[in-house]
Design an enzyme around this catalytic site. Structure first.
Site, short mmCIF file in Angstrom:
data_model
loop_
_atom_site.label_atom_id
_atom_site.label_comp_id
_atom_site.label_asym_id
_atom_site.label_seq_id
_atom_site.Cartn_x
_atom_site.Cartn_y
_atom_site.Cartn_z
N LYS A 259 2.15 4.70 1.61
CA LYS A 259 2.06 5.35 2.96
C LYS A 259 1.61 6.73 2.79
O LYS A 259 2.36 7.40 2.32
CB LYS A 259 3.24 5.17 3.63
CG LYS A 259 3.36 5.46 4.95
CD LYS A 259 5.04 5.28 5.50
CE LYS A 259 4.89 5.45 7.14
NZ LYS A 259 4.48 6.71 7.59
N CYS B 88 20.64 42.14 14.91
CA CYS B 88 19.91 42.13 13.55
C CYS B 88 20.75 42.89 12.48
O CYS B 88 21.12 43.83 12.47
CB CYS B 88 18.62 42.80 14.28
SG CYS B 88 17.71 43.34 12.67
N CYS C 47 14.57 39.74 16.53
CA CYS C 47 15.05 41.02 16.58
C CYS C 47 13.90 41.70 17.54
O CYS C 47 12.71 41.28 17.16
CB CYS C 47 15.07 41.64 15.26
SG CYS C 47 15.17 43.55 15.25
N TYR D 136 -7.42 0.17 7.29
CA TYR D 136 -7.42 -0.89 8.35
C TYR D 136 -8.70 -1.18 8.90
O TYR D 136 -9.19 -0.30 9.59
CB TYR D 136 -6.15 -0.54 9.36
CG TYR D 136 -5.58 -1.73 9.99
CD1 TYR D 136 -6.07 -2.82 10.10
CD2 TYR D 136 -5.06 -1.16 11.26
CE1 TYR D 136 -5.32 -3.77 10.86
CE2 TYR D 136 -4.65 -2.18 12.44
CZ TYR D 136 -4.79 -3.40 12.07
OH TYR D 136 -4.35 -4.49 13.08
N GLU E 250 0.56 -0.96 0.00
CA GLU E 250 -0.04 0.04 0.04
C GLU E 250 0.92 1.19 -0.07
O GLU E 250 2.07 1.19 0.47
CB GLU E 250 -0.89 0.22 1.23
CG GLU E 250 -1.71 -1.28 1.37
CD GLU E 250 -2.41 -1.22 2.83
OE1 GLU E 250 -2.46 -0.18 3.57
OE2 GLU E 250 -2.94 -2.29 3.20
N ASP F 263 0.97 10.45 3.84
CA ASP F 263 1.43 11.48 4.88
C ASP F 263 0.45 12.38 5.35
O ASP F 263 0.51 13.55 4.83
CB ASP F 263 2.69 12.29 4.04
CG ASP F 263 3.61 12.97 4.95
OD1 ASP F 263 3.49 12.51 6.12
OD2 ASP F 263 4.46 13.52 4.50
N CYS G 82 12.49 48.61 13.58
CA CYS G 82 12.99 47.56 12.57
C CYS G 82 12.20 47.46 11.37
O CYS G 82 10.79 46.78 11.71
CB CYS G 82 13.50 46.29 13.37
SG CYS G 82 14.41 45.07 12.04
N LYS H 45 10.22 3.84 3.69
CA LYS H 45 10.04 5.24 3.43
C LYS H 45 11.10 5.73 2.38
O LYS H 45 12.01 5.13 2.13
CB LYS H 45 10.60 6.29 4.71
CG LYS H 45 9.79 5.78 5.77
CD LYS H 45 8.71 6.83 6.05
CE LYS H 45 9.20 7.68 7.36
NZ LYS H 45 8.45 8.58 7.57
N CYS I 217 18.32 46.21 11.69
CA CYS I 217 18.57 47.50 12.31
C CYS I 217 19.64 47.54 13.49
O CYS I 217 19.79 48.28 14.11
CB CYS I 217 17.32 47.57 13.12
SG CYS I 217 16.94 46.56 14.32
#
Ligand code: IVH
Length: 693
Positions: free
Chosen positions: A113, A430, A448, A225, A111, A115, A454, A311, A433
């Site tokens: 999988k 930052c 920041c 299931y 089957e 997500d 800013c 996977k 600024c």
């Protein structure tokens, strides 16, 4: 025909149309005709509240006040699966199964999988009675009201099917790519944070307290299931075929196989083909088909021995890191972003990748010129997952040369302290600024803190202010905010109320309709209720719900601004973090002046007359516990009502409790305790009439 009969007839018809649409893929009426019948049923049901039925097709649209999640225990634990990324381990799994079955022949059901997030659905007499999230595997959240809005999940199965009286079916709730793209586009427009992938979006949606939001977001579900006594047969695949006949959406891409080669062929095919599916998948699941064989193989502590998940590898590519720049987002969060030599990855050319945050970046130990591995997994934005390791001598040569040339480039782009021995370090200040960055407890990002000066933060705050759920100034979006800001017309959201037609009109345009629309919607926002103004001013951590709670509790901006930490934290739903953020906000004179200007322009700074009248001190000094599921109001609304009338809502029963406000299915432990202490149990109607008297 009498209206009651018509209700029953319409329900029957709509259930059948749903079945034709979702199961048989052959609708016999148009969407429009379907909506028409649905509206007729809605109208009739609202005239006949005594006919309420949670499984009526109208429940698909959801409601605004039905949602409180009770934790419920799973009838059978919801286990997860053993995972592998490795073909050898798939072969090992095959071998283990074969040995476990002592050489007996077996089939494997392959089957996809999906997500999303797993869900357990319970049916009794063909009707959906409960839907529970996986939670910790032993117990999960009852999300039935939200699940009812997913159109591919049948609320009622056709009568006379060969399904058992009681059964459970599990599967995955997903957000299809199309819904996901639409949702993110809307969120971008509204200045709300985007979901990183469909799984996060589906999970955020399913946990929504408002099932009409869920109904709009277009979730879907695949079931994989079937469990319970009396299910049709010994074959998992055949049972799912039966479930498909009953009306469940079962993937058409399951295959029964008898050899390991066929398993690998299935994996190889879907590793490529999955890109053409309407939903996200992240692997395949292999299950022994016979339930008797499953039983004989049994479980380990965590997962069944009869199944495994393989996977898919996220797609990776190798390229050279040229530079790291630090972007300041509209919330102030600073994100390191890598600029790299362009490389092909999952069908697109990639030259930028996120490094997430300081910790992730430090763990990668990056240098300019490093060969890095870029990956595109479930997230939309590619990320650097590690360094590619070339043969040692070659590595020395390239990195040294590249480092010396690239260093200068980075040095002039960024502050000098980002580089030390050419290892790229996170910035401390930052980059926009120059403020020293801060880290809030429990958060990985650096921020920041200079919210009032800013530029990206200012823009973020204005965008938040005008967004739909705040002041709903919908005649312009982020680009216009940017434009006005850069033209020096606005420095904060209060400046919006001083904009003039002359300032914002394009001098070459003859028609000023658009401009007037903008000014009209700014003007209109002066009527937006206080609770949304409180949300709009952008106090960190004060979301929509907290703003509503605070507005109802204190009644005015003045009172909120004056509130002490102690007073704030005793309100349900207002924790330390929110409370101290409110204190910090009003301690800042720039913020106070901003709020005063808004007051001056005529924005709503108190709750409306109606709400004011709804307040009293009828519950003054009373301590009240809420338990169970309610019909007339949501649990949050009851909490607010208690507070508005001077009472205090607490979580657990003690001798100090004055009474319990109880809905249906009150928790048995609470009931017992209340009875033991002789505490009054009041139902919804009694409580509401107490407030009315
Ligand atoms: S079967 C005991 N089948 O993957 C077996 N799970 O890692 C229970 N999932 O929690 C799960 N697609 O959320 C199964 N076709 C599929 C699946 C699937 C996705 C998810 C599910 C589960 C997780 C296990």
């Amino acid at each position: 025909m009498d209206e009651i009969k018509r209700i029953l007839q319409l329900r029957e018809e709509l259930h059948q149309h749903n079945y034709r649409y979702y199961v048989e893929n052959s609708p016999v009426i148009s969407d429009q005709e379907f909506d028409f019948l649905m509206h007729e049923l809605q109208d009739l049901e609202s005239k006949h509240p005594e006919m309420a039925d949670a499984n009526s097709p109208t429940q698909r649209v959801g409601s605004d006040l039905n949602n409180e999640f009770e934790t419920v225990a799973h009838t059978r634990p919801m286990l997860s699966l053993g995972n592998t990324y490795n073909r050898q381990e798939v072969a090992d799994f095959w071998q283990r199964v074969s040995e476990g079955l002592m050489g007996a022949p077996f089939q494997i059901c392959c089957e996809l999988k999906f997500d999303g997030l797993s869900i357990s659905l319970h049916y009794e007499d063909g009707c959906l009675v409960r839907a529970v999230t996986r939670g910790d595997g032993a117990q999960g959240d009852d999300v039935t009201a939200n699940i009812r809005t997913i159109r591919s999940i049948p609320l009622r199965l056709p009568a006379g099917g060969d399904y058992p009286r009681q059964f459970e079916i599990r599967g995955e709730v997903l957000m299809p790519w199309s819904s996901f793209d639409r949702l993110n586009a809307e969120r971008e427009q509204d200045g709300e944070p985007l979901f990183a992938n469909p799984r996060n979006a589906a999970s955020g949606t399913l946990k929504s307290k408002n099932s009409s939001t869920v109904a709009k977001r277009g979730l879907d579900a695949y079931l994989y299931y079937l469990l319970g006594d009396g299910i049709p047969g010994d074959g998992h695949y055949q049972n799912l075929e039966a479930a498909a006949r009953w009306g469940f959406q079962i993937s058409k891409n399951m295959r029964l196989v008898s050899t390991l080669d066929e398993v690998f062929a299935y994996i190889d095919y879907w590793d490529k083909e999955r890109r053409n599916l309407p939903v996200a998948t992240d692997g395949v699941v292999l299950k022994v088909n016979s339930l008797a064989q499953q039983k004989s193989l049994g479980m380990t502590a965590k997962s069944p021995r009869w199944a495994i998940a393989y996977k898919f590898q996220a797609e990776q590519a190798e390229t050279t890191l040229r530079q790291v720049v630090f972007q300041v987002g509209r919330t102030g969060a600073v994100t390191p972003v890598a600029n790299m030599d362009p490389v092909q990855l999952a069908g697109t050319q990639v030259r930028r990748a996120t490094l997430h945050n300081a910790e992730v970046m430090a763990s990668l130990d990056l240098h300019v010129g490093d060969r890095v591995l870029v990956e595109k997994g479930g997230e939309i934005i590619p990320k650097i997952v590690g360094k590619a390791v070339p043969p040692a001598p070659e590595r020395q040569k390239t990195t040294d040369k590249q480092r010396s040339t690239a260093e200068g480039k980075v040095n002039c782009q960024l502050t000098t302290d980002t580089i030390q021995n050419s290892r790229i370090k996170f910035v401390e200040y930052c980059p926009v600024c120059g403020s020293k960055l801060v880290r809030y407890e429990g958060e990985a990002a650096y921020y920041c803190p200079n919210e009032t000066e800013c530029p990206p933060l200012i823009l973020g705050r204005i965008e938040h202010f005008i967004s739909r759920k705040a002041m709903n100034i919908n005649s312009f979006g982020p680009e216009t905010v940017d434009d006005y800001y850069h033209r020096g017309l606005i420095h904060d959201a209060a400046d919006l109320y001083e904009l003039t037609e002359e300032q914002i009109a394009n001098p070459f345009a003859t028609d000023r309709k658009g401009v007037r629309k903008i000014l009209a919607s700014i003007e209109q926002s002066k009527q937006v209720p206080f609770e949304r103004v409180l949300f709009a001013i952008g106090i960190r951590f004060v979301g929509e719900i907290a703003a509503k709670t605070l507005a109802r509790y204190y009644g005015s901006m003045e009172k909120v601004a004056e509130a002490s930490l102690e007073s704030l934290t005793q309100i349900n739903g207002i924790g330390e973090a929110i409370a101290s953020s409110i204190i910090r906000y009003f301690a800042n004179s720039v913020n106070r002046a901003f709020v005063e200007r808004l007051r001056g322009y005529g924005l709503q700074m108190e709750i409306g007359e109606q709400q004011k009248q709804a307040r009293s001190n009828k519950l003054e000094g009373q301590t009240i516990v809420i338990s169970g599921v309610f019909q007339h109001h949501s649990r949050d609304e009851y909490k607010a009502l208690i507070e508005q009338h001077g009472g205090k809502n607490v979580g657990s029963i003690s001798a100090k409790t004055n009474f319990v406000l109880a809905g249906e299915n009150m928790g048995p432990a609470k009931l017992e305790k209340a009875q033991k202490l002789g505490i009054r149990i009041m139902n919804e109607d009694e409580f509401l009439s107490l407030l009315e008297t």
